[in-house]
Design a protein around this motif. Structure first.
Motif, short mmCIF file in Angstrom:
data_model
loop_
_atom_site.label_atom_id
_atom_site.label_comp_id
_atom_site.label_asym_id
_atom_site.label_seq_id
_atom_site.Cartn_x
_atom_site.Cartn_y
_atom_site.Cartn_z
N SER A 50 0.07 8.35 1.31
CA SER A 50 0.02 6.85 1.53
C SER A 50 -1.22 7.01 1.61
O SER A 50 -2.19 6.35 1.60
N ASP A 182 4.02 1.53 -2.71
CA ASP A 182 4.41 3.07 -1.33
C ASP A 182 5.34 2.88 -0.82
O ASP A 182 5.91 1.93 0.03
N GLU A 183 6.26 3.25 -1.35
CA GLU A 183 7.85 3.54 -0.97
C GLU A 183 8.50 1.94 -1.37
O GLU A 183 8.94 1.55 0.54
MG LIG Z 1 3.66 7.39 3.67
#
Ligand SMILES: [Mg+2]
Ligand SMILES: Nc1ncnc2c1ncn2[C@@H]1O[C@H](COP(=O)(O)OP(=O)(O)OP(=O)(O)O)[C@@H](O)[C@H]1O
Lengths: 339, 311
Positions: A50, A182-183
């Protein structure tokens, strides 16, 4: 290939000042994304995925964060050298981001439509009415039923899947060249996950953008990505196209991740999580960062940081024994000792 | 929403009635003969005293007095003052104007000072701006309103001679000048709390995930702070502002006394001193009504600010 890559990260360093000293969350990361390509970024929690993504958006909170070195070239321009104003117009314009949890990442006090229309107005100078019309059109594109009514729904009135579609429509509103996800499916139900991934793939074909897809899930990588980079303790430990990495991982950590997938095809018998935990980023081991958990480690691993070794032109790994670590005698004792 | 407003306004009537009844009965148990207080220091015959008792129904048992009082109240009649030859309604309405001006100007002054200061403190956390704001808040929170009032009088009236120290002025600009110092004293004491609160509410809001989304959209820092964060920070601010508005009505009693302003506050203080029951009762009903209305406004604002709240 002579075209310039869309995004080229060179030796990126991001640190956080903490009470325990400087945390090297991103420590010498190199990544390249070509136009239209999807790069998967995988790694355990805390490995710096991240932070890498935020660094590209220049959204790392500074302080406590600091861009300590390296370059992030977007179409050849170094993003770390841009003025705040230039960066602001790139954000949500040419580079945009979809986050993990569409509940907390949408503002609860504004309607879904307003939040998307706001992005359109910021980048395209559209009037309120135009932005509204475009938002409704985008809602249809990302498969939100009753788009017109959904414009004035608040986030809490939408299901998780719809909220993520809203986030995606927001990210796509100005037709970015790079989408960082991000995910994007971690917070969603399994069936919805598949739908959202399908949508992303479909939108990529339609919009022709590049995607940086951050995930824990190697299955998702196999399905979605052209290339994959494996991150461990702030570094990229292996980078390759999909087939070589799944067929013959060159780094013991990647190999461990693959073994840790609870798969139905191999009976679950081989399912084996990697023992131990990643190192403290403020107190890194002297040699290879993975050595304390590595079943194949040798003396050199504990004293010397491994270089990046190319096992083939498009496949590299940060390991003294890249590609043939399995020749080393595995140490069965490690699992028992560290976990 | 309409239902909320209607039910609240309907429950307001019995609520005020209960408050007024409690005050009515409490006052009857205070020792002392109201008839004697009504005549004050004049010499008077027992016969005349009895006449006064009859006139004000003080000769009747408490419950009968209460019955008459309720009957009048139902017609909107708060009774007549024992000491001043006027209806309580008239007396209160006369005084209400200046108190309302004082309350509203203090409240606005407090908001104008505290919200920007709180936002700046949140944005410049742990810098000298933030520390100065903290010290300002601590001073304000720990000094009573009348003390701040006296300091302001000493500074701006006696020393600098810029503003009058006493009275409420006779309308227009003169009133503005007269109410400046008392409003500042009251506003300052409120601003301290609201500054701290705005600061923490903004820090909280700015740390939320949706702020990152707002930034990632390419919004300006100003829009991120003033629209996305502030709109969320307003929820706790409105709660406290509502409570403060109530506290202000009480605070004016002290400040009107300090600055010699003839508002509702000083009316009540005088009435209590001379046991002028009808005024105390009437003013209590008024203040209860204001509290209830402010609460209603706060609840309406909640729903306006936060769409997750629906009545
Ligand atoms: Mg992350
Ligand atoms: N604001 C911050 N202040 C201090 N340290 C931070 C901050 N943000 C991230 N870090 C540190 O950076 C490291 C990497 O965090 P990051 O969020 O990138 O991990 P990740 O790979 O995305 O993990 P996950 O899979 O859990 O999302 C963590 O060890 C974390 O402690």
């Amino acid at each position: 290939m002579t075209t310039t890559p869309l995004l080229q990260i060179e030796n990126l360093q991001v640190e956080f000042a903490t009470r325990g000293g400087a945390v090297h969350a991103v420590d010498g990361v190199n990544l390249t994304i070509e136009p239209g390509q999807t790069l998967g970024l995988v790694g355990e929690s805390g490995s710096g995925k991240s932070v890498t993504a935020r660094a590209i958006m220049r959204l790392v909170p500074t302080p406590p964060g600091r861009y300590a070195g390296g370059r992030i070239l977007f179409e050849g321009k170094d993003l770390l050298g841009l003025s705040d104003g230039e960066m602001q117009s790139l954000r949500g314009g040419q580079i945009s981001m979809v986050f993990q949890d569409p509940m907390t990442f949408l503002n609860p006090v504004f309607t879904a439509g307003e939040q998307v229309a706001e992005a359109i107005r910021a980048h395209q100078g559209a009037s309120k009415g135009e932005a509204r019309a475009k938002t409704i059109e985008l809602f249809r594109t990302v498969g939100i039923p009753n788009a017109e009514e959904r414009f004035s729904a608040y986030p809490h009135e939408l299901s998780g899947g719809l909220r993520q579609r809203v986030m995606i429509s927001m990210a796509l509103s100005s037709r970015p060249k790079l989408l960082i996800a991000d995910e994007p499916t971690t917070a969603l139900d399994v069936t919805i996950q598949a739908q959202i991934l399908d949508l992303l793939r479909h939108l990529q074909d339609e919009f022709g953008m590049s995607i940086l897809l951050i995930t824990h899930d190697l299955g998702v990588v196999a399905e979605m990505c052209d290339k994959v980079a494996v991150m461990y303790a702030g570094q990229i430990v292996e980078e390759a196209s999909i087939e070589p990495i799944f067929d013959a991982p060159a780094h013991p950590y990647t190999s461990g991740l693959l073994e840790a997938i609870p798969s139905t095809s191999n009976d679950g018998a081989q399912f084996r999580p990697i023992p131990g935990a990643p190192p403290d980023l403020a107190r890194l081991p002297q040699g290879c960062r993975f050595a304390p958990r590595c079943r194949y480690r040798q003396a050199i691993c504990q004293t010397t940081p491994p270089p990046r070794v190319a096992v083939s032109p498009a496949h590299s790994a940060r390991c003294h024994f890249a590609g043939d670590f399995k020749k080393n005698e595995p140490e069965p004792a490690i699992a028992g000792r560290t976990s | 929403m309409a239902r909320l407003i209607i039910t609240r306004l309907l429950t307001m009537i019995p609520l005020m009635f209960i408050v007024a009844s409690v005050v009515f009965l409490m006052l009857r148990f205070v020792p002392g003969d109201p008839a004697r207080i009504i005549v004050g220091n004049q010499r008077i015959t027992e016969e005349n005293l009895q006449n006064i008792r009859v006139q004000y129904r003080l000769d009747k048992p408490v419950l009968v007095q209460y019955g008459y009082w309720v009957k009048d109240l139902a017609q909107g009649d708060l009774g007549r003052s024992f000491r001043q030859r006027a209806d309580v309604n008239t007396l209160i309405l006369e005084r209400l104007n200046v108190t309302a001006q004082l309350v509203i100007s203090s409240f606005l002054l407090s908001m104008i000072i505290s919200i920007p200061l709180g936002i700046i403190s949140a944005l410049r956390r742990n810098t000298w701006v933030d520390f100065s704001a903290t010290i300002f808040s601590l001073i304000g929170a720990s000094s009573p309103v009348y003390f701040t009032g006296i300091i302001l009088i000493l500074l701006f009236s006696y020393k600098l001679n810029w503003l009058p120290a006493l009275g409420e002025g006779d309308g227009g600009w003169d009133t503005v000048k007269h109410l400046a110092l008392p409003s500042l004293a009251l506003g300052f004491s409120l601003a301290c709390v609201t500054t701290r609160l705005t600061r923490s509410a903004m820090i909280e809001a700015l740390s939320q995930d949706y702020i990152e989304t707002a930034r990632s959209k390419g919004l300006s820092a100003r829009t991120v702070v003033m629209k996305h964060a502030f709109r969320n920070a307003m929820i706790p601010i409105v709660t406290v502002a509502g409570l403060q508005f109530g506290a202000l009505v009480v605070g004016t009693v002290l400040i009107e006394y300090t600055f010699g302003i003839g508002g509702l506050g000083s009316l009540i203080v005088q009435a209590v001193q001379v046991r002028d029951y009808p005024i105390v009762q009437g003013a209590t009903i008024f203040i209860a009504a204001i509290f209830i209305l402010v609460n209603l406004i706060v609840d309406i604002l909640y729903a306006v600010i936060d769409p997750r709240i629906r009545y």
